[in-house]
Write a protein that holds these residues in place. Structure first.
Motif, mmCIF file in Angstrom:
data_model
loop_
_atom_site.group_PDB
_atom_site.id
_atom_site.type_symbol
_atom_site.label_atom_id
_atom_site.label_comp_id
_atom_site.label_asym_id
_atom_site.label_seq_id
_atom_site.Cartn_x
_atom_site.Cartn_y
_atom_site.Cartn_z
ATOM 1 N N HIS A 156 0.839 -1.200 0.000
ATOM 2 C CA HIS A 156 0.000 0.000 0.000
ATOM 3 C C HIS A 156 0.876 1.253 0.000
ATOM 4 C CE1 HIS A 156 -3.741 2.181 1.881
ATOM 5 N NE2 HIS A 156 -3.217 2.844 0.861
ATOM 6 N N HIS A 211 -7.120 -5.931 -0.213
ATOM 7 C CA HIS A 211 -6.328 -5.313 0.859
ATOM 8 C C HIS A 211 -7.237 -4.665 1.894
ATOM 9 C CE1 HIS A 211 -3.166 -3.091 2.877
ATOM 10 N NE2 HIS A 211 -3.828 -1.968 2.677
ATOM 11 N N CYS A 213 -6.752 -2.268 5.122
ATOM 12 C CA CYS A 213 -5.741 -1.477 5.818
ATOM 13 C C CYS A 213 -5.603 -1.959 7.262
ATOM 14 C CB CYS A 213 -6.109 0.005 5.777
ATOM 15 S SG CYS A 213 -5.652 0.778 4.211
ATOM 16 N N CYS A 217 -0.690 0.493 8.136
ATOM 17 C CA CYS A 217 -1.201 1.446 7.139
ATOM 18 C C CYS A 217 -1.655 2.724 7.839
ATOM 19 C CB CYS A 217 -2.379 0.848 6.373
ATOM 20 S SG CYS A 217 -1.998 -0.595 5.361
#
Ligand SMILES: [Zn+2]
Length: 310
Positions: A156, A211, A213, A217
């Motif tokens: 990310h 994905h 978070c 993240c």
């Protein structure tokens, strides 16, 4: 030493700081048969006698594609060093786990023909990784059941750090020493910078479709991805997804037909204006991890060509 003995080979090494390649004549010994088979490559044990004692055990990766061009191996090494540079920047955030990508280089056997008969036999080489190997993601939305935060947050972060130009995925390796990454590029319609595994925005959207978070993240302040989410059923395959082979594009965005036989030396000396890399220049951290014999020969896999012809 493996059956067949030592042989002379050319070792092509990439310097990410200067973005140049150097070549040295070395002595190697390569196992007669692959010990592992991935989606795209066969993997052989190789001893690189140019390395310090204790660090000589390596793996040699040979493309399954009989028409694979030599330049592809050079491009993959450069892509892995690009990821290594990004890992160094990621580590600057002092997160709980430090990450790295293994060094890699290209070895060319002047006395063995390539599988397709054009030019010498060429493989990508890197140190053997010791320990349990985990594939954390692939290049099309797979996430390992373990779903560790660090590799997912790194992917990310590469998207955000690059300003939405690239995303590093296909994260795999031992602990947080990774190998065989894939970069997806957002370089415009039908413009892919990082080989056949670069699925562009399609691959990027597939990453963000699965994905979620995590705490890393959030601690990095990564904004949720707001682009179109790929819709697909639960993705269980770890296999990488490839675009059609023709035309081939390398990391510089140059296209080649599969019949092209331009020498790999053309990879070096590319002007920065045409180079897919934009942020080299960080100090290079050499990493030659502890190595070990991690496999045994699988007799159904193909033998090296001209094994005893040296
Ligand atoms: Zn995230």
């Amino acid at each position: 030493m493996y059956p067949g003995g030592n042989e002379t080979a050319l070792k092509h090494m990439f310097n990410p700081a200067s973005r140049t390649w150097t070549v040295a004549t070395i002595s190697v010994s390569i196992a007669p048969r692959a010990f592992q088979e991935g989606t795209m490559r066969y993997v052989y044990h190789l001893t690189d006698f140019s390395l310090p004692p204790g660090q000589q055990q390596c793996v040699a990766k040979l493309s399954k594609d009989p028409n694979e061009q030599k330049r592809t191996y050079f491009s993959e090494v450069e892509m892995q060093y690009k990821c290594k540079e990004l890992a160094q920047k990621f580590n600057a955030y002092n997160l709980p786990k430090r990450i790295d990508f293994v060094d890699s280089w290209v070895v060319e056997f002047p006395n063995r023909p390539a599988p397709h008969g054009a030019g010498p036999f060429t493989v990508l080489v890197e140190p053997v990784l010791r320990g349990p190997y985990v594939k954390h993601s692939n290049n099309y939305g797979f996430v390992s059941p373990e779903n560790r935060s660090t590799p997912q947050a790194f992917s990310h972060w590469t998207w955000v750090q690059s300003g939405g130009k690239i995303l590093v995925c296909d994260i795999q390796g031992v602990n947080d020493l990774y190998t065989d990454p894939q970069i997806h590029s957002n370089a415009g319609h039908q413009n892919y910078l990082y080989g056949r595994g670069d699925m562009g925005m399609d691959g990027i959207n597939h990453f963000f479709a699965t994905h979620r978070c995590n705490g890393l993240c959030r601690s990095l302040g990564l904004p949720p991805h707001t682009g179109p989410q790929a819709m697909h059923p639960a993705f269980e395959s770890t296999a990488v997804r490839l675009r059609p082979q023709t035309p081939i594009q390398d990391i510089y965005g140059r296209s080649y037909s599969s019949a092209s036989t331009s020498p790999a030396s053309s990879v070096g000396g590319i002007s920065t204006a045409s180079c897919g890399f934009a942020d080299f220049g960080l100090p290079r951290v050499m990493s030659c991890p502890v190595v070990a014999d991690v496999g045994m020969a699988f007799p159904q896999l193909p033998a090296m060509p001209m094994l005893f012809a040296i």
